[in-house]
Design a protein around this motif. Structure first.
Motif, mmCIF file in Angstrom:
data_model
loop_
_atom_site.group_PDB
_atom_site.id
_atom_site.type_symbol
_atom_site.label_atom_id
_atom_site.label_comp_id
_atom_site.label_asym_id
_atom_site.label_seq_id
_atom_site.Cartn_x
_atom_site.Cartn_y
_atom_site.Cartn_z
ATOM 1 N N CYS A 13 0.857 -1.185 0.000
ATOM 2 C CA CYS A 13 0.000 0.000 0.000
ATOM 3 C C CYS A 13 0.898 1.242 0.000
ATOM 4 C CB CYS A 13 -0.888 -0.020 1.243
ATOM 5 S SG CYS A 13 -1.917 1.458 1.425
ATOM 6 N N VAL A 14 0.576 2.217 -0.818
ATOM 7 C CA VAL A 14 1.405 3.422 -0.888
ATOM 8 C C VAL A 14 1.265 4.293 0.359
ATOM 9 C CG1 VAL A 14 1.448 3.483 -3.409
ATOM 10 C CG2 VAL A 14 -0.346 4.708 -2.184
ATOM 11 N N LEU A 15 0.227 4.073 1.165
ATOM 12 C CA LEU A 15 0.017 4.880 2.363
ATOM 13 C C LEU A 15 0.555 4.218 3.629
ATOM 14 C CD1 LEU A 15 -3.596 6.173 1.647
ATOM 15 C CD2 LEU A 15 -1.430 7.338 1.237
ATOM 16 N N CYS A 16 0.221 2.933 3.837
ATOM 17 C CA CYS A 16 0.587 2.304 5.113
ATOM 18 C C CYS A 16 1.576 1.144 4.971
ATOM 19 C CB CYS A 16 -0.683 1.821 5.834
ATOM 20 S SG CYS A 16 -1.484 0.424 5.030
ATOM 21 N N ARG A 17 1.940 0.791 3.751
ATOM 22 C CA ARG A 17 2.912 -0.273 3.458
ATOM 23 C C ARG A 17 2.403 -1.680 3.752
ATOM 24 N NH1 ARG A 17 5.641 2.039 -0.070
ATOM 25 N NH2 ARG A 17 7.811 1.993 0.414
ATOM 26 N N PRO A 23 -1.313 -7.464 -7.529
ATOM 27 C CA PRO A 23 -0.013 -8.125 -7.712
ATOM 28 C C PRO A 23 1.109 -7.102 -7.728
ATOM 29 C CG PRO A 23 -1.241 -8.061 -9.777
ATOM 30 C CD PRO A 23 -2.168 -7.553 -8.698
ATOM 31 N N GLU A 24 2.327 -7.543 -7.419
ATOM 32 C CA GLU A 24 3.471 -6.635 -7.367
ATOM 33 C C GLU A 24 3.725 -5.968 -8.714
ATOM 34 O OE1 GLU A 24 7.446 -8.261 -6.488
ATOM 35 O OE2 GLU A 24 7.351 -6.998 -4.709
ATOM 36 N N THR A 30 -1.312 1.649 -5.545
ATOM 37 C CA THR A 30 -1.896 0.478 -4.898
ATOM 38 C C THR A 30 -2.232 0.820 -3.453
ATOM 39 O OG1 THR A 30 0.324 -0.331 -4.364
ATOM 40 C CG2 THR A 30 -0.697 -1.198 -6.353
ATOM 41 N N LEU A 31 -3.461 0.535 -3.059
ATOM 42 C CA LEU A 31 -3.918 0.778 -1.697
ATOM 43 C C LEU A 31 -4.451 -0.517 -1.115
ATOM 44 C CD1 LEU A 31 -5.946 4.084 -2.234
ATOM 45 C CD2 LEU A 31 -3.642 3.875 -1.306
ATOM 46 N N CYS A 32 -4.207 -0.726 0.180
ATOM 47 C CA CYS A 32 -4.787 -1.884 0.857
ATOM 48 C C CYS A 32 -6.288 -1.638 1.007
ATOM 49 C CB CYS A 32 -4.116 -2.103 2.214
ATOM 50 S SG CYS A 32 -4.533 -0.849 3.445
ATOM 51 N N PRO A 33 -7.075 -2.672 1.294
ATOM 52 C CA PRO A 33 -8.535 -2.468 1.415
ATOM 53 C C PRO A 33 -8.928 -1.380 2.413
ATOM 54 C CG PRO A 33 -8.038 -4.801 1.307
ATOM 55 C CD PRO A 33 -6.710 -4.083 1.396
ATOM 56 N N VAL A 34 -8.216 -1.268 3.521
ATOM 57 C CA VAL A 34 -8.554 -0.264 4.536
ATOM 58 C C VAL A 34 -8.312 1.147 3.994
ATOM 59 C CG1 VAL A 34 -7.973 0.632 6.827
ATOM 60 C CG2 VAL A 34 -8.126 -1.835 6.451
ATOM 61 N N CYS A 35 -7.131 1.385 3.437
ATOM 62 C CA CYS A 35 -6.824 2.718 2.901
ATOM 63 C C CYS A 35 -7.692 3.036 1.687
ATOM 64 C CB CYS A 35 -5.342 2.818 2.543
ATOM 65 S SG CYS A 35 -4.265 2.853 3.986
ATOM 66 N N GLN A 38 -10.979 4.172 3.084
ATOM 67 C CA GLN A 38 -10.860 5.504 3.676
ATOM 68 C C GLN A 38 -10.730 6.575 2.598
ATOM 69 O OE1 GLN A 38 -7.515 4.905 6.327
ATOM 70 N NE2 GLN A 38 -8.842 4.260 8.012
ATOM 71 N N GLU A 39 -9.982 6.276 1.545
ATOM 72 C CA GLU A 39 -9.821 7.221 0.450
ATOM 73 C C GLU A 39 -11.152 7.446 -0.263
ATOM 74 O OE1 GLU A 39 -7.523 9.809 -1.991
ATOM 75 O OE2 GLU A 39 -7.143 8.904 -0.043
ATOM 76 N N ALA A 40 -11.933 6.389 -0.452
ATOM 77 C CA ALA A 40 -13.247 6.510 -1.083
ATOM 78 C C ALA A 40 -14.178 7.365 -0.236
ATOM 79 C CB ALA A 40 -13.839 5.136 -1.320
ATOM 80 N N GLN A 41 -14.127 7.188 1.078
ATOM 81 C CA GLN A 41 -14.951 7.989 1.991
ATOM 82 C C GLN A 41 -14.548 9.466 1.929
ATOM 83 O OE1 GLN A 41 -17.644 6.866 3.866
ATOM 84 N NE2 GLN A 41 -17.312 5.101 2.566
ATOM 85 N N ARG A 42 -13.250 9.699 1.902
ATOM 86 C CA ARG A 42 -12.732 11.074 1.878
ATOM 87 C C ARG A 42 -13.140 11.789 0.595
ATOM 88 N NH1 ARG A 42 -8.640 13.938 0.082
ATOM 89 N NH2 ARG A 42 -7.642 12.211 -0.981
ATOM 90 N N THR A 43 -12.981 11.110 -0.537
ATOM 91 C CA THR A 43 -13.301 11.773 -1.818
ATOM 92 C C THR A 43 -14.809 11.880 -2.031
ATOM 93 O OG1 THR A 43 -13.081 9.681 -3.002
ATOM 94 C CG2 THR A 43 -11.138 11.081 -2.922
#
Length: 47
Positions: A13-17, A23-24, A30-35, A38-43
């Motif tokens: 994930c580019v935010l929390c690693r 895939p690599e 690339t964002l993990c499901p949590v980020c 959260q990004e979808a909620q923010r936007t």
């Protein structure tokens, strides 16, 4: 053969690693499901 050799490698994930569902070799952000959630909620609320 170990599990690590057969398991697919996921991009970080580019935010929390944390590992993502992508895939690599995935091109782009690339964002993990949590980020991703959260990004979808923010936007969604910024309009």
């Amino acid at each position: 053969m170990s599990d690590e050799e057969t398991a697919p490698v996921y991009a970080e994930c580019v935010l929390c690693r944390e590992p993502t569902e992508y895939p690599e070799s995935y091109k782009g952000i690339t964002l993990c499901p949590v980020c991703e959630w959260q990004e979808a909620q923010r936007t969604a609320c910024s309009g």
